[in-house]
Design a protein around this motif. Structure first.
Motif, PDB file in Angstrom:
ATOM      1  N   TYR A 231       0.832  -1.207   0.000  1.00  0.00           N
ATOM      2  CA  TYR A 231       0.000   0.000   0.000  1.00  0.00           C
ATOM      3  C   TYR A 231       0.864   1.254   0.000  1.00  0.00           C
ATOM      4  N   ARG A 232       0.258   2.325  -0.521  1.00  0.00           N
ATOM      5  CA  ARG A 232       0.871   3.645  -0.464  1.00  0.00           C
ATOM      6  C   ARG A 232       0.015   4.550   0.415  1.00  0.00           C
ATOM      7  N   CYS A 233       0.595   5.669   0.824  1.00  0.00           N
ATOM      8  CA  CYS A 233      -0.095   6.552   1.776  1.00  0.00           C
ATOM      9  C   CYS A 233      -0.008   7.997   1.294  1.00  0.00           C
ATOM     10  N   ILE A 234      -1.101   8.732   1.446  1.00  0.00           N
ATOM     11  CA  ILE A 234      -1.096  10.187   1.240  1.00  0.00           C
ATOM     12  C   ILE A 234      -1.397  10.830   2.590  1.00  0.00           C
ATOM     13  N   LEU A 235      -0.452  11.631   3.080  1.00  0.00           N
ATOM     14  CA  LEU A 235      -0.577  12.277   4.391  1.00  0.00           C
ATOM     15  C   LEU A 235      -0.832  13.766   4.195  1.00  0.00           C
ATOM     16  N   LEU A 236      -1.918  14.270   4.796  1.00  0.00           N
ATOM     17  CA  LEU A 236      -2.234  15.700   4.738  1.00  0.00           C
ATOM     18  C   LEU A 236      -1.651  16.392   5.967  1.00  0.00           C
ATOM     19  N   VAL A 237      -0.916  17.481   5.729  1.00  0.00           N
ATOM     20  CA  VAL A 237      -0.301  18.246   6.816  1.00  0.00           C
ATOM     21  C   VAL A 237      -0.843  19.678   6.789  1.00  0.00           C
ATOM     22  N   PRO A 238      -0.778  20.400   7.914  1.00  0.00           N
ATOM     23  CA  PRO A 238      -1.256  21.792   7.924  1.00  0.00           C
ATOM     24  C   PRO A 238      -0.436  22.652   6.972  1.00  0.00           C
ATOM     25  N   ASP A 239      -0.997  23.800   6.594  1.00  0.00           N
ATOM     26  CA  ASP A 239      -0.277  24.727   5.710  1.00  0.00           C
ATOM     27  C   ASP A 239       0.975  25.261   6.395  1.00  0.00           C
ATOM     28  N   ILE A 240       0.842  25.637   7.664  1.00  0.00           N
ATOM     29  CA  ILE A 240       2.014  26.032   8.460  1.00  0.00           C
ATOM     30  C   ILE A 240       2.377  24.821   9.301  1.00  0.00           C
ATOM     31  N   TYR A 241       3.360  24.084   8.840  1.00  0.00           N
ATOM     32  CA  TYR A 241       3.691  22.785   9.417  1.00  0.00           C
ATOM     33  C   TYR A 241       5.002  22.872  10.187  1.00  0.00           C
ATOM     34  N   ASN A 242       5.159  21.980  11.144  1.00  0.00           N
ATOM     35  CA  ASN A 242       6.421  21.846  11.874  1.00  0.00           C
ATOM     36  C   ASN A 242       7.281  20.840  11.105  1.00  0.00           C
ATOM     37  N   ARG A 243       8.408  21.282  10.573  1.00  0.00           N
ATOM     38  CA  ARG A 243       9.225  20.416   9.708  1.00  0.00           C
ATOM     39  C   ARG A 243       9.711  19.170  10.435  1.00  0.00           C
ATOM     40  N   GLN A 244      10.098  19.337  11.691  1.00  0.00           N
ATOM     41  CA  GLN A 244      10.581  18.184  12.466  1.00  0.00           C
ATOM     42  C   GLN A 244       9.466  17.159  12.648  1.00  0.00           C
ATOM     43  N   HIS A 245       8.261  17.624  12.967  1.00  0.00           N
ATOM     44  CA  HIS A 245       7.133  16.714  13.165  1.00  0.00           C
ATOM     45  C   HIS A 245       6.765  16.006  11.859  1.00  0.00           C
ATOM     46  N   ALA A 246       6.752  16.758  10.743  1.00  0.00           N
ATOM     47  CA  ALA A 246       6.415  16.144   9.452  1.00  0.00           C
ATOM     48  C   ALA A 246       7.434  15.070   9.086  1.00  0.00           C
ATOM     49  N   LYS A 247       8.709  15.342   9.336  1.00  0.00           N
ATOM     50  CA  LYS A 247       9.760  14.357   9.039  1.00  0.00           C
ATOM     51  C   LYS A 247       9.564  13.095   9.868  1.00  0.00           C
ATOM     52  N   GLU A 248       9.245  13.255  11.152  1.00  0.00           N
ATOM     53  CA  GLU A 248       9.053  12.095  12.034  1.00  0.00           C
ATOM     54  C   GLU A 248       7.820  11.282  11.610  1.00  0.00           C
ATOM     55  N   LEU A 249       6.768  11.963  11.171  1.00  0.00           N
ATOM     56  CA  LEU A 249       5.565  11.247  10.727  1.00  0.00           C
ATOM     57  C   LEU A 249       5.850  10.422   9.470  1.00  0.00           C
ATOM     58  N   VAL A 250       6.631  10.993   8.538  1.00  0.00           N
ATOM     59  CA  VAL A 250       6.980  10.245   7.323  1.00  0.00           C
ATOM     60  C   VAL A 250       7.815   9.022   7.687  1.00  0.00           C
ATOM     61  N   SER A 251       8.777   9.190   8.600  1.00  0.00           N
ATOM     62  CA  SER A 251       9.597   8.047   9.044  1.00  0.00           C
ATOM     63  C   SER A 251       8.730   6.974   9.688  1.00  0.00           C
ATOM     64  N   MET A 252       7.757   7.405  10.494  1.00  0.00           N
ATOM     65  CA  MET A 252       6.876   6.445  11.160  1.00  0.00           C
ATOM     66  C   MET A 252       6.062   5.650  10.134  1.00  0.00           C
ATOM     67  N   LEU A 253       5.505   6.349   9.127  1.00  0.00           N
ATOM     68  CA  LEU A 253       4.650   5.675   8.153  1.00  0.00           C
ATOM     69  C   LEU A 253       5.445   4.751   7.230  1.00  0.00           C
ATOM     70  N   LEU A 254       6.648   5.163   6.811  1.00  0.00           N
ATOM     71  CA  LEU A 254       7.426   4.354   5.879  1.00  0.00           C
ATOM     72  C   LEU A 254       8.231   3.263   6.571  1.00  0.00           C
ATOM     73  N   LEU A 255       8.889   3.612   7.678  1.00  0.00           N
ATOM     74  CA  LEU A 255       9.821   2.677   8.305  1.00  0.00           C
ATOM     75  C   LEU A 255       9.161   1.821   9.383  1.00  0.00           C
ATOM     76  N   ASN A 256       8.290   2.417  10.203  1.00  0.00           N
ATOM     77  CA  ASN A 256       7.660   1.664  11.296  1.00  0.00           C
ATOM     78  C   ASN A 256       6.433   0.887  10.824  1.00  0.00           C
ATOM     79  N   MET A 257       5.512   1.602  10.146  1.00  0.00           N
ATOM     80  CA  MET A 257       4.282   0.941   9.716  1.00  0.00           C
ATOM     81  C   MET A 257       4.481   0.166   8.413  1.00  0.00           C
ATOM     82  N   GLY A 258       5.453   0.574   7.595  1.00  0.00           N
ATOM     83  CA  GLY A 258       5.827  -0.240   6.442  1.00  0.00           C
ATOM     84  C   GLY A 258       5.145   0.075   5.134  1.00  0.00           C
TER      85      GLY A 258
END
Length: 634
Positions: A231-258
């Motif tokens: 499966y692939r994932c599309i993640l929606l983030v706020p317009d004014i986003y926290n770069r560190q948080h967005a990076k951690e969420l991408v790592s979680m979805l790709l590396l942890n959840m697979g």
């Protein structure tokens, strides 16, 4: 060997000879970063794409082929690891800044402004509203006693006898207060809910999100976690986003959840996709924050981004305060009780409106159904309270929030150690190139004019890098593009001169003052549109103001907002704009689901092929992939 092959070999030899000559002269080639491979062009099946839109109160998640997403309360109940551990629960309607000495005075002043706005506007029949006596409603409500509908409410606490390690969504909402569970809302005001209390570390919040999303995917979408590699994932983030948080969420979805690949996109742009608009000023009124952004042809204008730290939950809380003033008959209601908060939210959504033609005292009914208690029916008589509460969005001082940052702007990236060629690097090198070219041209000018301009060109190259501060858009037009610590990035370390540092400190002071103020929704829309670069873009935005989210779903909201925008827009634009349009239900869709629907549309577009970030690419290149592939400036 053919003649063509001989010519090709000769060309290669000449290139090598030129390379050797350059090295002998001491000219070295720039060290290029590792090349990031182009994404594979493959046919993507939309039913193998999961769209995730995480909100502060609700999680919207589903396959891109689903008509509607699953809507789940975005909270988790985590069992205590040790017996006797103190209980902890994240607040729902309560927040910092409400119990200051000035809070009540500010609330009262805000309410006076709301009342003045109500009485100054005539109803559609040309008649002014008749004043309503609060005391009359209070006298009636204070004598009301509830009627018992049923001896049992038929609502039960969540069964925790088998000691589950965690509970999600509705099950977490109905965990008994005496059970050994902590209640966490992992997101607050559109960002990760990182705080100093139990379960408030970044690691703990990310673990909670992974648990919630994995549980919903496995239980509700019926997808085994081991199959997420397909499966692939599309993640929606706020317009004014926290770069560190967005990076951690991408790592979680790709590396942890697979997940095999991911696209990260902004909520406002997805809202335009979901509504079928090419350009719009997107106003997203959520439960805890309101974000604004002008989107043109799928691109979010950076300078127009604005985030306000209030939303539907603040309207619910001020409505409860107004209900108490009117003698609310359910006297055990507490803002610290999550089931009472849920009830208040339901009453607000049922009774509140922005229709100024509705006036006078009216009687209403509501029910309470709580576990271990009878079902009660209450009657309540209300007047202008139903209109005053949602008008708090236009007069935020009514919320009584003191000493909190109420407005957020988009700052430049502060840098990331994993991404050496980030925005700061590009800005610094660009600035140095400009300075060197400037100094070269200055030397030629001085040579021609015999040094007549000596002393006049100092610092001009640096100042040219600054955004324009005070054009027709007001002093904040350029503020969104520069942060408090960007002086070194603009000019290089140690090159700041006194006039420039004074200019930066003045800009920072203006920004801090601006961010401390709570703009009303109508003023925020005007400010966001005013920050667009051209009059043509501004004209487009005025003619397409798209309202999404669940915080402004009141009867009469569309006409009310339109009236305020037209009255407050600059007179010069009233002549230029053919028609100002506020869109609250595009394609007759639920405004809370438009951004998620836009994410689903995104999954079906052929043009998104090059935006996918694959798992192996993320493992190798990390956050650099977001800078290379994201559809917005990272």
């Amino acid at each position: 060997m053919t003649q063509a092959e001989k010519e090709q070999d000769n060309g290669k030899e000449k290139e090598r000879d030129k390379e050797k000559e350059r090295e002998q002269r001491g000219v070295k080639r720039p060290i290029a970063p590792p090349t990031i491979p182009e994404p594979l062009q493959e046919q993507i099946q939309s039913n193998f794409v999961i769209v995730i839109h995480p909100g502060s109160r609700t999680l919207r998640i589903g396959r891109a082929t689903d008509n509607l997403p699953l809507i789940v309360p975005h909270l988790i109940a985590c069992r205590h690891k040790q017996s006797g551990q103190p209980r902890y629960e994240d607040a729902w309607l309560l927040r910092d800044g409400l119990n200051k000495p000035e809070s009540n005075e500010q609330r009262q002043n805000g309410l006076k402004m709301v009342d003045q706005a109500i009485w100054s506007k005539k109803m559609s029949n040309g008649v002014r509203r008749t004043p309503v006596s609060n005391e009359q409603a209070r006298a009636y409500n204070c004598q009301i006693r509830p009627a018992v509908l049923d001896s049992s409410s038929r609502v039960k606490w969540t069964n925790t006898s088998h000691h589950p390690p965690y509970l999600i969504g509705e099950e977490a909402l109905y965990v008994k207060p005496t059970d050994c569970y902590n209640i966490h809302w992992p997101m607050v005001r559109g960002q990760l809910n990182v705080h100093a209390g139990p379960g408030g570390s970044l690691t703990a919040v990310l673990a909670d999100l992974e648990t919630i999303w994995s549980h919903v995917i496995q239980k509700n979408l019926e997808i085994p976690l081991k199959d997420l590699k397909y499966y692939r994932c599309i993640l929606l983030v706020p317009d004014i986003y926290n770069r560190q948080h967005a990076k951690e969420l991408v790592s979680m979805l790709l590396l942890n959840m697979g997940f095999s690949a991911i696209i990260v996109h902004q909520e406002s742009v997805c809202a335009t996709f979901g509504s079928g608009l090419s350009s719009a000023c997107v106003v997203d009124v959520g439960d805890q924050k309101t974000s604004l952004c002008c989107v043109e042809d799928g691109v979010s204008h950076r300078n127009s981004r604005l985030s306000l730290a209030y939303g539907g939950a603040d309207v619910t809380r001020i409505f409860f305060w107004l209900l108490q003033r009117a003698g609310f008959p359910y006297r055990d209601c507490q803002l610290s009780n999550r089931l009472d908060c849920q009830l208040l939210q339901h009453i607000k959504e049922t009774l509140c409106h922005l229709d100024q033609d509705i006036s006078g005292l009216q009687d209403h009914e509501f029910q309470t159904r709580f576990p271990d208690a009878p079902a009660f029916l209450f009657q309540v008589r209300l007047g202008d309270e139903k209109l005053q509460a949602p008008m708090g969005l236009f007069y935020p001082s009514t919320f009584g929030i003191v000493g909190q940052k109420m407005t957020s702007l988009q700052y430049r990236s502060q840098g990331d150690s994993e991404d050496p060629h980030d925005e700061i690097y590009l800005l610094a090198t660009h600035s140095k190139q400009d300075q060197s070219s400037k100094s070269a041209s200055d030397r030629k000018t001085l040579a021609r004019q015999g040094g007549a301009l000596d002393g006049d060109v100092s610092g001009q190259g640096e100042l040219s890098e600054l955004p324009r501060g005070s054009g027709g858009s007001g002093p904040m037009q350029g503020e969104t593009d520069i942060g408090a610590n960007q002086g070194e990035c603009l000019m290089g370390v140690g090159e700041a001169e006194d006039p420039l540092s004074t200019h930066l400190s003045r800009k920072t002071a203006i920004m801090n003052q601006f961010e401390g103020k709570a703009l009303g929704l109508d003023k925020a829309i005007l400010h966001s549109i005013d920050c667009c670069a051209s009059d043509e873009t501004k004209r487009k935005m005025y003619s397409s103001i798209l309202v999404v989210g669940g915080g402004l779903m009141f009867h009469g909201a569309q006409e009310f907002l339109l009236h305020r925008i037209i009255n407050k827009m600059p007179p010069s634009f009233r002549r230029l704009v053919d028609n100002v349009e506020v869109i609250t239900r595009p394609k007759d869709m639920d405004s809370r689901l438009i951004s998620w629907k836009g994410g689903a549309v995104l999954a079906c577009l052929d043009t998104t092929q090059e935006m996918w970030i694959h798992q192996r690419e993320w493992q190798r290149f990390g956050v650099r992939m977001l800078r290379e592939r994201a559809a917005f400036v990272w």
